[in-house]
Every structure is written in structure tokens, then in C-alpha cells.
Design an enzyme around this catalytic site. Structure first.
Site, PDB file in Angstrom:
ATOM      1  N   ARG A 197      -1.045  -9.703  12.718  1.00 18.79           N
ATOM      2  CA  ARG A 197      -1.608  -8.639  11.855  1.00 18.79           C
ATOM      3  C   ARG A 197      -2.352  -9.249  10.675  1.00 18.79           C
ATOM      4  NH1 ARG A 197       3.747  -5.636  10.718  1.00 18.79           N
ATOM      5  NH2 ARG A 197       2.567  -4.485   9.155  1.00 18.79           N
TER       6      ARG A 197
ATOM      7  N   ARG B  25      10.487  -1.815  11.609  1.00 18.05           N
ATOM      8  CA  ARG B  25       9.339  -1.348  12.370  1.00 18.05           C
ATOM      9  C   ARG B  25       9.098  -2.267  13.564  1.00 18.05           C
ATOM     10  NH1 ARG B  25       4.409  -0.079   8.311  1.00 18.05           N
ATOM     11  NH2 ARG B  25       3.305  -1.414   9.787  1.00 18.05           N
TER      12      ARG B  25
ATOM     13  N   ARG C 161      11.273  -5.981   5.398  1.00 18.99           N
ATOM     14  CA  ARG C 161      11.172  -4.515   5.196  1.00 18.99           C
ATOM     15  C   ARG C 161      12.123  -3.765   6.126  1.00 18.99           C
ATOM     16  NH1 ARG C 161       5.450  -1.952   5.486  1.00 18.99           N
ATOM     17  NH2 ARG C 161       5.398  -3.254   7.336  1.00 18.99           N
TER      18      ARG C 161
ATOM     19  N   LYS D  54       0.837  -1.208   0.000  1.00 18.49           N
ATOM     20  CA  LYS D  54       0.000   0.000   0.000  1.00 18.49           C
ATOM     21  C   LYS D  54       0.873   1.260   0.000  1.00 18.49           C
ATOM     22  CE  LYS D  54      -2.238  -1.240   3.797  1.00 18.49           C
ATOM     23  NZ  LYS D  54      -1.577  -2.548   4.073  1.00 18.49           N
TER      24      LYS D  54
ATOM     25  N   ARG E 154     -10.596   0.029   8.162  1.00 21.94           N
ATOM     26  CA  ARG E 154     -10.099  -1.327   8.382  1.00 21.94           C
ATOM     27  C   ARG E 154     -11.151  -2.214   9.036  1.00 21.94           C
ATOM     28  NH1 ARG E 154      -3.926  -2.284   9.116  1.00 21.94           N
ATOM     29  NH2 ARG E 154      -3.493  -0.185   8.493  1.00 21.94           N
TER      30      ARG E 154
HETATM   31  P1  AP5 Z   1       4.747  -1.651   1.898  1.00 17.59           P
HETATM   32  O1  AP5 Z   1       4.462  -0.830   0.711  1.00 17.59           O
HETATM   33  O2  AP5 Z   1       5.466  -0.987   3.033  1.00 17.59           O
HETATM   34  O3  AP5 Z   1       3.409  -2.397   2.402  1.00 17.59           O
HETATM   35  P2  AP5 Z   1       2.112  -1.871   3.146  1.00 17.59           P
HETATM   36  O4  AP5 Z   1       0.950  -2.484   2.498  1.00 17.59           O
HETATM   37  O5  AP5 Z   1       2.151  -0.388   3.282  1.00 17.59           O
HETATM   38  O6  AP5 Z   1       2.333  -2.598   4.550  1.00 17.59           O
HETATM   39  P3  AP5 Z   1       2.122  -2.078   6.032  1.00 17.59           P
HETATM   40  O7  AP5 Z   1       2.838  -3.057   6.896  1.00 17.59           O
HETATM   41  O8  AP5 Z   1       2.477  -0.646   6.168  1.00 17.59           O
HETATM   42  O9  AP5 Z   1       0.578  -2.285   6.204  1.00 17.59           O
HETATM   43  P4  AP5 Z   1      -0.201  -2.363   7.536  1.00 17.59           P
HETATM   44  O10 AP5 Z   1      -1.574  -2.257   7.076  1.00 17.59           O
HETATM   45  O11 AP5 Z   1       0.134  -3.560   8.355  1.00 17.59           O
HETATM   46  O12 AP5 Z   1       0.403  -1.173   8.399  1.00 17.59           O
HETATM   47  P5  AP5 Z   1      -0.139   0.269   8.798  1.00 17.59           P
HETATM   48  O13 AP5 Z   1       1.028   1.135   8.963  1.00 17.59           O
HETATM   49  O14 AP5 Z   1      -1.216   0.679   7.893  1.00 17.59           O
HETATM   50  O15 AP5 Z   1       5.598  -2.926   1.407  1.00 17.59           O
HETATM   51  C1  AP5 Z   1       6.044  -3.915   2.311  1.00 17.59           C
HETATM   52  C2  AP5 Z   1       7.426  -4.421   1.900  1.00 17.59           C
HETATM   53  O16 AP5 Z   1       7.331  -5.115   0.665  1.00 17.59           O
HETATM   54  C3  AP5 Z   1       8.461  -3.315   1.671  1.00 17.59           C
HETATM   55  O17 AP5 Z   1       9.714  -3.734   2.095  1.00 17.59           O
HETATM   56  C4  AP5 Z   1       8.433  -3.100   0.145  1.00 17.59           C
HETATM   57  O18 AP5 Z   1       9.659  -2.627  -0.335  1.00 17.59           O
HETATM   58  C5  AP5 Z   1       8.110  -4.490  -0.355  1.00 17.59           C
HETATM   59  N1  AP5 Z   1       7.272  -4.498  -1.572  1.00 17.59           N
HETATM   60  C6  AP5 Z   1       6.234  -3.660  -1.842  1.00 17.59           C
HETATM   61  N2  AP5 Z   1       5.675  -3.970  -3.037  1.00 17.59           N
HETATM   62  C7  AP5 Z   1       6.376  -5.024  -3.518  1.00 17.59           C
HETATM   63  C8  AP5 Z   1       6.283  -5.799  -4.721  1.00 17.59           C
HETATM   64  N3  AP5 Z   1       5.351  -5.552  -5.663  1.00 17.59           N
HETATM   65  N4  AP5 Z   1       7.165  -6.800  -4.910  1.00 17.59           N
HETATM   66  C9  AP5 Z   1       8.108  -7.071  -3.970  1.00 17.59           C
HETATM   67  N5  AP5 Z   1       8.253  -6.385  -2.824  1.00 17.59           N
HETATM   68  C10 AP5 Z   1       7.396  -5.362  -2.592  1.00 17.59           C
HETATM   69  O19 AP5 Z   1      -0.800  -0.035  10.227  1.00 17.59           O
HETATM   70  C11 AP5 Z   1       0.019  -0.393  11.326  1.00 17.59           C
HETATM   71  C12 AP5 Z   1      -0.841  -0.579  12.579  1.00 17.59           C
HETATM   72  O20 AP5 Z   1      -1.501   0.658  12.924  1.00 17.59           O
HETATM   73  C13 AP5 Z   1      -1.992  -1.608  12.479  1.00 17.59           C
HETATM   74  O21 AP5 Z   1      -1.529  -2.923  12.719  1.00 17.59           O
HETATM   75  C14 AP5 Z   1      -2.937  -1.091  13.560  1.00 17.59           C
HETATM   76  O22 AP5 Z   1      -2.484  -1.465  14.844  1.00 17.59           O
HETATM   77  C15 AP5 Z   1      -2.802   0.428  13.436  1.00 17.59           C
HETATM   78  N6  AP5 Z   1      -3.804   0.989  12.499  1.00 17.59           N
HETATM   79  C16 AP5 Z   1      -3.553   1.666  11.342  1.00 17.59           C
HETATM   80  N7  AP5 Z   1      -4.689   2.015  10.718  1.00 17.59           N
HETATM   81  C17 AP5 Z   1      -5.714   1.536  11.503  1.00 17.59           C
HETATM   82  C18 AP5 Z   1      -7.118   1.535  11.379  1.00 17.59           C
HETATM   83  N8  AP5 Z   1      -7.723   2.106  10.302  1.00 17.59           N
HETATM   84  N9  AP5 Z   1      -7.848   0.955  12.355  1.00 17.59           N
HETATM   85  C19 AP5 Z   1      -7.258   0.381  13.437  1.00 17.59           C
HETATM   86  N10 AP5 Z   1      -5.917   0.327  13.611  1.00 17.59           N
HETATM   87  C20 AP5 Z   1      -5.158   0.903  12.641  1.00 17.59           C
HETATM   88 MG    MG Z   2       2.216   0.964   4.925  1.00 18.59          MG
END
Ligand code: AP5
Ligand code: MG
Length: 214
Positions: A172, A161, A128, A14, A89
């Protein structure tokens, strides 16, 4: 003008796609996860509350998240569109977002669902690395930095992270399948969801997104 959501499991890409999308469409990137991490870094009350949940891979409570997200959407830069990453979410959050947008006479153009297998998610999450200074994202195998441990963009230190360890990552993904996956059905009913292959290269995935958004 594009009002869109990036849906998809942890590690689906994402943030990686968001970087490309905001550049092309000139819209703000709103990641609730990034907002929480910024608050944790600055030691705010919100950060302290969110950290308890994030470190376990659980969701931050709905009401707290909804308030943060809608406050951000009220800012002037969202008048001409926005990209939501990681919000909503839960079905409750999606309903709150719909109500908020309806109150302003707006609606979502598209919901982009990035599809990646659970096995690949684990590899992406545990490999990552992010820059402590500028937040740039790398991957030890897929996108390694030129110098190990050092950011290509600003020279900052690369860190993992707090929630990117194997145990938390597994939780997760479970939480995603239980709480967030039902959103696919929710948006299927409104007919504006598109499923995009997230298993191919980031540039190819981006091309597919552009085909959908125009
Ligand atoms: P990356 O692009 O970083 O992936 P991402 O989808 O952004 O993953 P996140 O871990 O950030 O998602 P998340 O939903 O768990 O975390 P968030 O911060 O939103 O890519 C990942 C890796 O893969 C990188 O190393 C990249 O280089 C590689 N990659 C990317 N694309 C690739 C490809 N095509 N091929 C190969 N490699 C690739 O949320 C964190 C926490 O916050 C949650 O767990 C929760 O506790 C809280 N939170 C956030 N939002 C809410 C909500 N709305 N409600 C409740 N809690 C929430
Ligand atoms: Mg992210």
C-alpha cells in the site's frame, strides 16, 4: 462551508483527523475505503469487486471509484461542504473530481497533505485495531483500549483490518508513492495544498489543520 481533501499515505491519520474535522465543521466524511469496507461487510457486488484489489493493497480501478465518489457527492448533505478521505488517489481521479466540481460551479478550498515517515506508517498500520461493531479506531501502543481487544466506546470486539498485515501494508505504501504522490504536484499547481506534520500527536495535528481551514 469547507470543501476539503485529506491526502496522505496509508496510516497517516486521515481517519483520525477526519473524526475531529467533521465534528468541528459539520461536514460529511466521505472515505472511499470505508464505503468499500461497508460493501464487503454487506456482501454486495461492489464489495466483491473492491475486495480483490484491497486485499492485495492495490487500488480499485479508477472508473469504479470515481462513480462511487461522485454519486456520494451528489447527496444533499454535501451542499454545504465535504471532507474527502482517500479520494482522489490518482491524477485521473483528481481530474474527474475537478470536472465534477466545475460542472457545479464549485471548487476545493484546501487540500491537506498529512506527512508521516514510511517507518512510522508501518508501525501505525500494523498496530491499528478497529471495532467490529462501531468502527472506532485504536492502536495497540499509541492508543490502547482500556481492556485489551475490547472497544472503549461500545464494548465491541476489536479486529485487525484485512489489509493491515505487514506485506499488504508495504505494498500500500509503495502504491501510494507511485500512484498518489504525484497528486502533490498536481495540487501544488493549483496552489491550494498545505503540508501538515502528521508525526506529532493527533490533537496537535488537528490544531494545525484548524489554523489552515479557519
Ligand atoms: P488512521 O487515522 O486510521 O489512518 P488513515 O490515514 O485513515 O489510514 P488508512 O489505512 O485508513 O489509509 P488508507 O489510505 O490505506 O486506507 P483506505 O481505507 O482509505 O490511523 C492509523 C493508526 O495510527 C491508528 O491506529 C491510529 O490510532 C494511529 N494514529 C493516528 N494518528 C496518530 C498520531 N498522530 N500519532 C500516533 N498514532 C496515530 O483505503 C483502503 C483501500 O481501499 C486502498 O488500499 C484501496 O485498495 C481502496 N481504495 C480506497 N480509496 C480508493 C481510491 N480513491 N482509489 C482506488 N482505491 C481506493
Ligand atoms: Mg482511514
Amino acid at each position: 462551508m469547507v470543501r476539503t481533501i485529506l491526502l496522505g499515505p496509508p496510516g497517516a491519520g486521515k481517519g483520525t483527523q477526519a473524526e475531529r474535522m467533521i465534528e468541528k465543521y459539520g461536514i460529511p466524511h466521505i472515505s472511499t475505503g470505508d464505503i468499500f469496507r461497508e460493501n464487503i461487510k454487506n456482501g454486495t457486488e461492489l464489495g466483491k469487486k473492491a475486495q480483490e484489489y484491497m486485499n492485495k493493497g492495490e487500488l480499485v480501478p479508477d472508473d469504479l471509484v470515481c462513480e462511487i465518489a461522485t454519486d456520494r457527492l451528489k447527496k444533499d448533505d454535501c451542499k454545504n461542504g465535504f471532507l474527502l478521505d482517500g479520494f482522489p488517489r490518482t491524477v485521473y481521479q483528481a481530474q474527474k473530481l475537478d470536472e465534477f466540481l466545475a460542472g457545479r460551479g464549485e471548487k476545493l478550498d484546501k487540500v491537506i497533505d498529512l506527512e508521516v515517515s514510511d517507518e512510522e506508517l508501518m508501525k501505525r498500520i500494523t498496530g491499528r485495531r478497529v471495532c467490529k461493531e462501531c468502527g472506532a479506531t485504536f492502536h495497540v501502543v499509541n492508543f490502547p483500549p482500556a481492556v485489551p481487544g475490547k472497544c472503549d466506546k461500545c464494548g465491541g470486539i476489536l479486529i485487525q483490518r484485512a489489509d493491515d498485515n505487514e506485506e499488504t501494508a508495504k505494498n500500500r505504501i509503495d502504491v501510494y508513492n507511485r500512484e498518489t504522490k504525484p497528486l502533490v504536484d498536481y495540487y501544488e499547481k493549483s496552489g491550494n495544498i498545505v503540508h501538515i506534520d502528521g508525526m506529532i500527536s493527533p490533537d496537535k495535528t488537528f490544531e494545525d489543520i484548524v489554523k489552515v481551514l479557519g
